[in-house]
Design a protein around this motif. Structure first.
Motif, short mmCIF file in Angstrom:
data_model
loop_
_atom_site.label_atom_id
_atom_site.label_comp_id
_atom_site.label_asym_id
_atom_site.label_seq_id
_atom_site.Cartn_x
_atom_site.Cartn_y
_atom_site.Cartn_z
N LEU A 186 39.94 49.45 36.84
CA LEU A 186 38.44 49.51 37.19
C LEU A 186 38.55 47.97 38.04
O LEU A 186 37.62 47.89 38.88
N ALA A 187 39.18 46.91 37.61
CA ALA A 187 39.12 45.81 38.15
C ALA A 187 39.53 45.98 39.52
O ALA A 187 39.07 45.31 40.45
N VAL A 188 40.87 46.51 39.82
CA VAL A 188 41.33 46.66 41.12
C VAL A 188 40.23 47.40 41.89
O VAL A 188 40.04 47.15 43.03
N LEU A 189 39.62 48.61 41.38
CA LEU A 189 38.85 49.40 42.00
C LEU A 189 37.46 48.30 42.62
O LEU A 189 37.11 48.67 43.63
N GLY A 190 37.06 47.62 41.45
CA GLY A 190 35.83 46.97 41.90
C GLY A 190 36.11 45.94 42.96
O GLY A 190 35.34 45.58 43.93
N ALA A 191 37.37 45.55 42.81
CA ALA A 191 37.89 44.27 43.93
C ALA A 191 37.96 44.83 45.45
O ALA A 191 37.54 44.39 46.33
N VAL A 192 38.58 46.12 45.41
CA VAL A 192 38.73 47.05 46.67
C VAL A 192 37.40 47.43 47.31
O VAL A 192 37.08 47.20 48.46
N GLY A 193 36.54 47.91 46.24
CA GLY A 193 35.33 48.38 46.85
C GLY A 193 34.51 47.16 47.24
O GLY A 193 33.86 47.31 48.18
N ALA A 194 34.58 45.97 46.72
CA ALA A 194 33.59 44.82 47.08
C ALA A 194 34.10 44.30 48.47
O ALA A 194 33.52 43.86 49.21
N LYS A 195 35.74 44.41 48.53
CA LYS A 195 36.17 43.79 49.86
C LYS A 195 35.83 44.93 50.98
O LYS A 195 35.33 44.35 51.97
N ALA A 196 35.78 45.81 50.88
CA ALA A 196 35.42 46.98 51.80
C ALA A 196 33.88 46.88 52.22
O ALA A 196 33.55 46.91 53.31
N GLY A 197 33.12 46.72 51.23
CA GLY A 197 31.84 46.49 51.52
C GLY A 197 31.11 45.17 51.77
O GLY A 197 29.79 44.94 52.17
N GLY A 198 32.19 44.10 51.71
CA GLY A 198 31.75 42.86 52.07
C GLY A 198 31.10 41.97 50.99
O GLY A 198 29.96 41.08 51.39
N ALA A 199 31.09 42.46 49.86
CA ALA A 199 30.44 42.07 48.66
C ALA A 199 31.23 41.13 47.80
O ALA A 199 32.26 41.03 47.77
N PRO A 200 30.65 40.25 47.09
CA PRO A 200 31.41 39.34 46.12
C PRO A 200 32.08 39.80 45.16
O PRO A 200 31.82 41.03 44.32
N ILE A 201 33.54 39.59 45.24
CA ILE A 201 34.72 40.47 44.40
C ILE A 201 34.29 40.33 42.94
O ILE A 201 34.63 41.12 42.04
N GLY A 202 34.19 39.02 42.61
CA GLY A 202 34.10 38.57 41.17
C GLY A 202 32.94 39.36 40.36
O GLY A 202 33.26 39.82 39.41
N ARG A 203 31.77 39.33 41.18
CA ARG A 203 30.76 39.93 40.37
C ARG A 203 30.89 41.60 40.40
O ARG A 203 30.61 42.27 39.27
N ALA A 204 31.54 42.27 41.32
CA ALA A 204 31.75 43.72 41.33
C ALA A 204 32.89 44.00 40.16
O ALA A 204 32.82 44.77 39.39
N VAL A 205 33.90 43.06 40.03
CA VAL A 205 35.03 43.30 39.01
C VAL A 205 34.34 43.31 37.77
O VAL A 205 34.61 44.08 36.83
N LEU A 206 33.58 42.13 37.13
CA LEU A 206 32.79 41.99 36.20
C LEU A 206 32.11 43.16 35.78
O LEU A 206 32.03 43.81 34.53
N ARG A 207 31.35 43.73 36.79
CA ARG A 207 30.30 44.72 36.44
C ARG A 207 31.20 46.04 36.06
O ARG A 207 30.64 46.58 35.13
#
Length: 231
Positions: A186-207
């Motif tokens: 999930l952490a990897v998915l959150g990071a990849v999704g945030a990177k692709a969408g230009g969003a903050p990575i840390g927040r996406a991973v935590l969420r």
């Protein structure tokens, strides 16, 4: 004159949303299902079969849900398109005034707003009204089949990750193995999704990891409760 082309992140919104949602749901739901059944002291073969059934059912459900919901959006867009075509054919003057008013609200003076409205209408009246009046554009258009396929494929990939841990982990530690690896996925998915969408990575991973942990903890508690009750 050569045009400068830019790759905007918003152009990815259709497939990115469906893919991230599908993969996230695949990981969380399958891992939670496995952890819950394992907590009930089920046999490894039963846990594996349950996980496979969850993967198939979940992928089909995601595909059907995405197709139905996005098809509804596509139907609404088609209805709006038909309405604009009719209004442009029957009341073009009112449509022109509506367009001028939109440009005036955006900061143009009356004369320039009229000029812009007339120029854009002459170029492509329907596309202009869909874009500026209804905020409909090519990159935001509903694509039911694309959304369904992306969601189902992403769910399958996501669900396969925790499912692969079942035959690889000792039965005594299965719940912990699946839970920890699922959170890593999930952490990897959150990071990849945030990177692709230009969003903050840390927040996406935590969420994603937070809600994934909550889901697995809840199913583990239910599995342990019912497993103890049955025993």
């Amino acid at each position: 004159m050569r045009r400068h082309k830019e790759a905007h992140l918003i152009n990815r919104i259709g497939w990115l949303r469906a893919s991230v949602l599908g993969a996230n749901d695949g990981i969380v739901s399958t891992a939670s299902l496995i952890v819950g059944v394992a907590a009930a002291q089920s046999a490894p073969a039963t846990i594996l079969l349950t996980g496979i059934a969850g993967l198939v059912a979940g992928a089909m459900s995601m595909a059907a849900g995405e197709y139905v919901s996005v098809s509804s959006q596509a139907d609404s867009e088609s209805a709006d398109r038909a309405r604009e075509e009719n209004e442009l054919a029957t009341i073009p003057d009112k449509e022109r005034e509506e367009l001028i008013g939109i440009y005036e609200l955006r900061g143009l003076d009356r004369a320039l707003a009229e000029q812009v409205a007339d120029k854009l209408t002459a170029h492509d009246a329907l596309a202009t009204h869909l874009r500026d009046e209804l905020a409909l554009a090519a990159h935001t258009a509903a694509r039911p089949v694309q959304a369904a396929l992306a969601s189902a494929a992403a769910f399958t990939i996501g669900a396969s990750l925790p499912l692969a841990m079942v035959p690889l982990s000792p039965a005594a530690y299965l719940s912990w193995t699946v839970s920890i690896t699922a959170l890593l996925f999930l952490a990897v998915l959150g990071a990849v999704g945030a990177k692709a969408g230009g969003a903050p990575i840390g927040r996406a991973v935590l969420r994603v990891t937070f809600w994934g942990a909550i889901a697995m903890a809840a199913t583990a508690a239910i599995g342990a409760l019912f497993g103890t009750t049955v025993a």
